[in-house]
Design a protein around this motif. Structure first.
Motif, PDB file in Angstrom:
ATOM      1  N   ASP A 206       0.823  -1.206   0.000  1.00 50.46           N
ATOM      2  CA  ASP A 206       0.000   0.000   0.000  1.00 50.46           C
ATOM      3  C   ASP A 206       0.861   1.261   0.000  1.00 50.46           C
ATOM      4  O   ASP A 206       0.337   2.377   0.028  1.00 50.46           O
TER       5      ASP A 206
ATOM      6  N   PRO B 274      -2.689   8.863  -4.386  1.00 48.08           N
ATOM      7  CA  PRO B 274      -2.277   7.972  -3.297  1.00 48.08           C
ATOM      8  C   PRO B 274      -3.395   7.074  -2.774  1.00 48.08           C
ATOM      9  O   PRO B 274      -3.167   6.350  -1.807  1.00 48.08           O
ATOM     10  N   ASP B 275      -4.600   7.127  -3.374  1.00 47.81           N
ATOM     11  CA  ASP B 275      -5.747   6.408  -2.811  1.00 47.81           C
ATOM     12  C   ASP B 275      -5.498   4.915  -2.648  1.00 47.81           C
ATOM     13  O   ASP B 275      -5.871   4.322  -1.624  1.00 47.81           O
ATOM     14  N   ASP B 276      -4.883   4.305  -3.679  1.00 45.54           N
ATOM     15  CA  ASP B 276      -4.627   2.867  -3.616  1.00 45.54           C
ATOM     16  C   ASP B 276      -3.206   2.549  -3.161  1.00 45.54           C
ATOM     17  O   ASP B 276      -2.987   1.564  -2.442  1.00 45.54           O
TER      18      ASP B 276
ATOM     19  N   LEU C 218       0.459   4.643  -1.865  1.00 45.20           N
ATOM     20  CA  LEU C 218       1.276   5.832  -1.632  1.00 45.20           C
ATOM     21  C   LEU C 218       2.607   5.645  -2.357  1.00 45.20           C
ATOM     22  O   LEU C 218       3.151   4.546  -2.385  1.00 45.20           O
TER      23      LEU C 218
ATOM     24  N   SER D 233       1.654  11.094  -1.304  1.00 47.74           N
ATOM     25  CA  SER D 233       1.689  10.301  -0.062  1.00 47.74           C
ATOM     26  C   SER D 233       0.726  10.822   0.986  1.00 47.74           C
ATOM     27  O   SER D 233       0.811  10.437   2.146  1.00 47.74           O
ATOM     28  N   THR D 234      -0.189  11.677   0.563  1.00 47.43           N
ATOM     29  CA  THR D 234      -1.109  12.303   1.525  1.00 47.43           C
ATOM     30  C   THR D 234      -2.540  11.927   1.186  1.00 47.43           C
ATOM     31  O   THR D 234      -3.087  12.348   0.155  1.00 47.43           O
ATOM     32  N   LEU D 235      -3.134  11.103   2.046  1.00 48.47           N
ATOM     33  CA  LEU D 235      -4.517  10.702   1.831  1.00 48.47           C
ATOM     34  C   LEU D 235      -5.460  11.787   2.339  1.00 48.47           C
ATOM     35  O   LEU D 235      -5.271  12.337   3.435  1.00 48.47           O
TER      36      LEU D 235
ATOM     37  N   THR E 165      -8.857  12.662   3.893  1.00 45.33           N
ATOM     38  CA  THR E 165      -9.932  12.013   4.654  1.00 45.33           C
ATOM     39  C   THR E 165     -11.094  12.963   4.822  1.00 45.33           C
ATOM     40  O   THR E 165     -10.908  14.174   5.012  1.00 45.33           O
TER      41      THR E 165
END
Length: 349
Positions: A253, A278-280, A282, A344-346, A348
């Protein structure tokens, strides 16, 4: 027929001054008036006078030249390092002689011979790290040496480099804090200390977090360095390796790549399978090359202080050249910075 090269005597005769006065004026000596210095400099420029550095080196016992040996000029890191060396060297009054080894021990040995013949005042070198140490010959000849970016196992030479382990550790910690648990690494296939440092930093961060590192989690990416030094990295190579990784049932991941060129191949492999960064997955790079912030999405990467390494190495070398001391070898490590971007930043909700 070629014209005669202008000399100090030509300037002296034109201005009615002695050769010694002209020489001291061009050298910026304090006992020469500002008016005389301006007249001499203007006449030197008018007739195209260029100092004879060979003659000057014979008089002064110094060529005022530093040798710089690198492995490849196509690496953006070394482009910045060369700039740092050139600018800082100029501040100290030195010019630079650049040699390239192409990661070849044979060429490296030839470079040492060339530097000895050139009688440079000191040498900065990125060693090939193939197991030999031809650089000790410089010490025998009384020429100071500072290794740059890569050290040699014996540790007997001065060294200025980067804490590659810390950079990889910081990047891996960032991925873990972003929620990644299966983190893999794509690295180069060269047996050099910079790569070993990155792998060590990756493993340290994973161990501290209590996360497993499967045997195949650190993947070696073939490079074409030995075929063409002008093309040290090819995205195609990382693309092939990335295809194998993203097709696995236990797909990582997060992936940390050893240099940002490898991220290009990884991005393509992910996109072809409908996977998003980066969703799936990073993605984190190393080197922060000029294109890294313009990818889609912009790539998080470890920025290396290449210019600062070059400048610091020059300062240390000039200190050795001027003092000629037998002090123990110095080791200076500069810390890199992690530049966080959307790869690398999800986000949310």
């Amino acid at each position: 027929m070629t014209s005669r090269r202008p000399t100090l005597r030509d300037i002296a005769e034109a201005l009615g001054l002695s050769v010694n006065t002209v020489s001291r004026a061009l050298a910026g000596k304090s006992d020469i008036s500002a008016r005389t210095r301006r007249l001499v400099e203007a006449e030197a420029q008018r007739i195209g006078y260029v100092p004879n550095t060979l003659a000057r080196s014979l008089v002064l016992g110094s060529a005022m030249t530093l040798g710089l040996v690198i492995t490849t000029p196509s690496n953006p890191f070394y482009a910045q390092l060369i700039h740092g060396v050139e600018v800082q060297g100029r501040k100290h009054g030195y010019s630079m002689l650049l040699l390239v080894t192409d990661e070849s021990e044979t060429i490296e040995q030839g470079a040492v011979e060339s530097l000895l013949r050139a009688a440079v005042d000191g040498v900065l070198a990125v060693p090939v790290q193939g197991g030999s140490d031809p650089w000790h010959r410089l010490a025998t000849a009384g020429i100071p040496l500072v290794l740059v970016n890569r050290d040699l196992p014996a540790g007997r030479h001065d060294f200025v480099g980067i804490d590659y382990e810390q950079g990889a550790y910081d990047a891996t910690r960032h991925a873990i804090e972003a929620g990644a648990r299966r983190i893999w690494m794509l690295e180069e296939d060269l047996p050099i200390t910079t790569i070993a440092g990155r792998v060590a930093g990756f493993r340290r961060a994973m161990a501290e977090a209590g996360l497993p590192v499967p045997d195949d989690a650190v993947r070696s990416v073939p490079t074409r360095r030995h075929e063409s030094a002008a093309l040290p990295w090819q995205p195609q190579e990382s693309y092939v390796v990335a295809q194998e990784i993203v097709d696995r049932a236990d797909r990582p991941d997060a992936v940390l790549v050893g240099n940002d060129y490898f991220a290009l191949g990884l991005y393509r492999a992910l996109a072809e399978r409908g996977l998003r960064v980066p969703d799936d997955v990073l993605v984190l790079g190393y080197g922060d090359f000029p294109f890294s912030g313009f990818l889609t999405p912009p790539l998080t990467s470890v920025r290396l202080p290449a210019y600062e390494v070059g400048a610091s190495a020059v300062d240390l070398l000039v200190e050795r050249v001027r003092n000629r001391s037998a002090a123990p070898a110095q080791k200076r490590l500069l810390r890199p910075d992690l530049v966080v971007r959307p790869s690398s930043t999800l986000v949310t909700s």
